[in-house]
Design a protein around this motif. Sequence first.
Motif, mmCIF file in Angstrom:
data_model
loop_
_atom_site.group_PDB
_atom_site.id
_atom_site.type_symbol
_atom_site.label_atom_id
_atom_site.label_comp_id
_atom_site.label_asym_id
_atom_site.label_seq_id
_atom_site.Cartn_x
_atom_site.Cartn_y
_atom_site.Cartn_z
ATOM 1 N N MET A 164 0.385 9.739 -6.352
ATOM 2 C CA MET A 164 -0.496 9.808 -5.192
ATOM 3 C C MET A 164 -0.106 8.738 -4.180
ATOM 4 O O MET A 164 0.607 7.780 -4.510
ATOM 5 C CB MET A 164 -1.959 9.607 -5.622
ATOM 6 C CG MET A 164 -2.482 10.661 -6.591
ATOM 7 S SD MET A 164 -4.195 10.347 -7.068
ATOM 8 C CE MET A 164 -5.020 10.522 -5.484
ATOM 9 N N LEU A 165 -0.597 8.901 -2.961
ATOM 10 C CA LEU A 165 -0.419 7.879 -1.938
ATOM 11 C C LEU A 165 -1.073 6.591 -2.415
ATOM 12 O O LEU A 165 -2.235 6.585 -2.825
ATOM 13 C CB LEU A 165 -1.048 8.353 -0.622
ATOM 14 C CG LEU A 165 -0.978 7.396 0.562
ATOM 15 C CD1 LEU A 165 0.453 7.267 1.050
ATOM 16 C CD2 LEU A 165 -1.886 7.878 1.690
ATOM 17 N N HIS A 166 -0.307 5.502 -2.376
ATOM 18 C CA HIS A 166 -0.784 4.248 -2.964
ATOM 19 C C HIS A 166 -0.742 3.124 -1.946
ATOM 20 O O HIS A 166 0.277 2.900 -1.290
ATOM 21 C CB HIS A 166 0.091 3.888 -4.171
ATOM 22 C CG HIS A 166 -0.249 2.574 -4.795
ATOM 23 N ND1 HIS A 166 -1.491 2.291 -5.324
ATOM 24 C CD2 HIS A 166 0.493 1.439 -4.985
ATOM 25 C CE1 HIS A 166 -1.499 1.063 -5.804
ATOM 26 N NE2 HIS A 166 -0.304 0.522 -5.602
ATOM 27 N N ASN A 167 -1.871 2.422 -1.830
ATOM 28 C CA ASN A 167 -1.944 1.252 -0.957
ATOM 29 C C ASN A 167 -1.378 0.038 -1.694
ATOM 30 O O ASN A 167 -1.888 -0.370 -2.723
ATOM 31 C CB ASN A 167 -3.382 0.981 -0.540
ATOM 32 C CG ASN A 167 -3.528 -0.255 0.329
ATOM 33 O OD1 ASN A 167 -4.442 -1.039 0.158
ATOM 34 N ND2 ASN A 167 -2.608 -0.440 1.251
ATOM 35 N N LEU A 168 -0.296 -0.526 -1.151
ATOM 36 C CA LEU A 168 0.350 -1.673 -1.774
ATOM 37 C C LEU A 168 -0.353 -2.975 -1.442
ATOM 38 O O LEU A 168 -0.512 -3.848 -2.297
ATOM 39 C CB LEU A 168 1.815 -1.753 -1.323
ATOM 40 C CG LEU A 168 2.714 -0.584 -1.718
ATOM 41 C CD1 LEU A 168 4.076 -0.721 -1.037
ATOM 42 C CD2 LEU A 168 2.868 -0.526 -3.226
ATOM 43 N N PHE A 169 -0.768 -3.126 -0.193
ATOM 44 C CA PHE A 169 -1.416 -4.365 0.230
ATOM 45 C C PHE A 169 -2.087 -4.170 1.585
ATOM 46 O O PHE A 169 -1.751 -3.265 2.341
ATOM 47 C CB PHE A 169 -0.406 -5.515 0.319
ATOM 48 C CG PHE A 169 0.703 -5.286 1.316
ATOM 49 C CD1 PHE A 169 0.534 -5.584 2.663
ATOM 50 C CD2 PHE A 169 1.925 -4.766 0.913
ATOM 51 C CE1 PHE A 169 1.550 -5.365 3.584
ATOM 52 C CE2 PHE A 169 2.954 -4.540 1.822
ATOM 53 C CZ PHE A 169 2.765 -4.842 3.154
ATOM 54 N N ILE A 170 -3.047 -5.023 1.841
ATOM 55 C CA ILE A 170 -3.626 -5.196 3.176
ATOM 56 C C ILE A 170 -3.764 -6.695 3.388
ATOM 57 O O ILE A 170 -4.405 -7.388 2.591
ATOM 58 C CB ILE A 170 -4.991 -4.508 3.319
ATOM 59 C CG1 ILE A 170 -4.850 -2.996 3.163
ATOM 60 C CG2 ILE A 170 -5.614 -4.832 4.676
ATOM 61 C CD1 ILE A 170 -6.152 -2.236 3.332
ATOM 62 N N VAL A 171 -3.117 -7.218 4.426
ATOM 63 C CA VAL A 171 -3.092 -8.653 4.645
ATOM 64 C C VAL A 171 -3.361 -8.945 6.123
ATOM 65 O O VAL A 171 -3.006 -8.152 6.995
ATOM 66 C CB VAL A 171 -1.718 -9.242 4.226
ATOM 67 C CG1 VAL A 171 -0.595 -8.684 5.087
ATOM 68 C CG2 VAL A 171 -1.716 -10.762 4.285
ATOM 69 N N ARG A 172 -4.016 -10.055 6.374
ATOM 70 C CA ARG A 172 -4.222 -10.477 7.759
ATOM 71 C C ARG A 172 -2.997 -11.237 8.244
ATOM 72 O O ARG A 172 -2.658 -12.299 7.722
ATOM 73 C CB ARG A 172 -5.472 -11.357 7.895
ATOM 74 C CG ARG A 172 -5.668 -11.892 9.317
ATOM 75 C CD ARG A 172 -7.035 -12.473 9.546
ATOM 76 N NE ARG A 172 -8.085 -11.463 9.489
ATOM 77 C CZ ARG A 172 -8.367 -10.591 10.462
ATOM 78 N NH1 ARG A 172 -7.635 -10.623 11.580
ATOM 79 N NH2 ARG A 172 -9.319 -9.722 10.328
ATOM 80 N N ALA A 173 -2.334 -10.687 9.256
ATOM 81 C CA ALA A 173 -1.141 -11.322 9.813
ATOM 82 C C ALA A 173 -1.447 -12.097 11.077
ATOM 83 O O ALA A 173 -0.666 -12.963 11.475
ATOM 84 C CB ALA A 173 -0.070 -10.277 10.097
#
Length: 577
Positions: free
Chosen positions: A322-331
Amino acid sequence: MLDVKFVLNDTPILFESEIPRVLWGSVSEQDHAENAKLQLLSGFTQKDVNSSINEQDLGIDFLMSTGGLIWKCDFMPRTGTFHSVPDSAYDEVIAVAVHPNGVRRNKAGQTVHGLGAVQLWTLPSASNDGMACGAKPFLSLCLAHKGLVTWDVKWCPNPELVHVQPQRLRHDAVAKQDAPGSATMLHSEDRISHPNCSLTAVSLLAFVSGDGCVHIVSVPKVSEVHRLSAGPAVQGSRGVHPLMLEVPPQYLITRDMLRGSVPCSLEWQQTSSASNPGCSAKTIQIVEETNQSASKRSLKLLIGSYDGMVSGWKLPCSSIHMLHNLFIVRADTLPIWVVQWCPACAAHDSLDSLQAHNFMTMSHSGTLKIWDDRDLTLPLHKQLISRNPIRSGAWGMNPHSCLSVHEDGCLRQLLLDPIVHNSTREVQLMSLYSVPNQGCLWAVSACHSLGFVLYCGANGVAVIMKMEVKADSRRRLPHAAIGGLSMKEGIMHVLTPAEASGLQTVFAGSSGGQQVKSSRGRGKAPSSSSAASTDIMDEAQALYACAVSPNIEQGRVWIAYGGYAGLLRCQRISLAL
């Protein structure tokens, strides 16, 4: 099985912006051919304007009217084994993000809704010698969505690595628009039982719509859609645009999946080193072996958002994934205009680059950050390039660097080899190219294979810069104007390279350049007092988007640029510029 439908639109045509009067080069208005008047959603060549042009120049310069402000554009690569190239082995297909119905202003970070579409234009070539033999560009398809505008659009470089569902065209059905500015799915009572036709996909396209969604769609083969569009279900109806399709996304990343962030930029990961001929055979082998073992050859996607968040996504390589979220980070706290994975072989001695885990972000604050997606606690490198906002950026190779264009009209280049090879070094080298009276620089695109950079901005001139091996030299090569647009007295003039160079808005070499060494890495633009004064630039000539085709043939390559006026110009150029 996903159903692809024609879009029913009872309002006037979606792209209907007023087309300015266009004159090409030195051709006077009196001598301008009547049949060369630019029509909506059509194009012409310089041959249409000046019949005396040499036959060998046919097909190397096209101008198209998209009917709306052009924000982004991207050429489809012919690499991979997904299915087949377009209908001709030498066709070029370019996706264009066009604002519809005269939409010119949008609030940053605010979602919008309404019928919108991504335009796909085809540049046909009759042979592989670079000559189109009188052929013209044409609008192939419009891919409809419900986000009104399109903020970014990118073709997948390796679509064969992504699992997709088969598609069929319901040629008996249409997707209706219930009210102006809205689009709905096909009503159940309109689903008539008729034979359906399977569609051949040519590639995957990702785009960011104004409603805060990222769409990944499988683009059907143009010839199949055109053959079916002549059917009785769509023929003769004023409300049906025969070229506009509603293609269900293979994968849809919504605003909720992004934790409320509104996306504005995206980029696919380049997994193949075949497009980087500068790599040695040994390095290519290492890259291929690494890529083969990395996550079963899965493909990754980066998404930048208006609130400074960046997310990474892994696309499924088979039906069991399935579509997988690897990360969400504040840049950053401001919009992320640039997200790009590090290209293979950019730093020949860097294992991280070969493993393709590094990526960069550039924000409206003027800050560059380089990250490793295996550990996002802190960026590998952070540098304030300039306090002037960054509008676009790209990786540079030979030397390994990051290029950024800014609102102050400067193109800046940060050398990364010292960062990669000696991370303890505090003083970094920065190259700065100040373009006189350029206004804001809006877009930059790099061609790693041929070693040049294309950029454009508010003054309407598109410029080529050769990547210099000795990037810290004070004796820099001049940049070359390759064309542009100029609005004068209500007439849009299509500029030849000589005419564009004559405007004196191009970096002229070492006399206009400045090298900056700073512990903080910030470069200040040279004083504008040395630049010649010019008239105030007309907003209609501003160029917001540019792209370089990844398909190189005998040292020649297609480039494209467009902007406020809705005119997209495609030129075939040679490295010998």
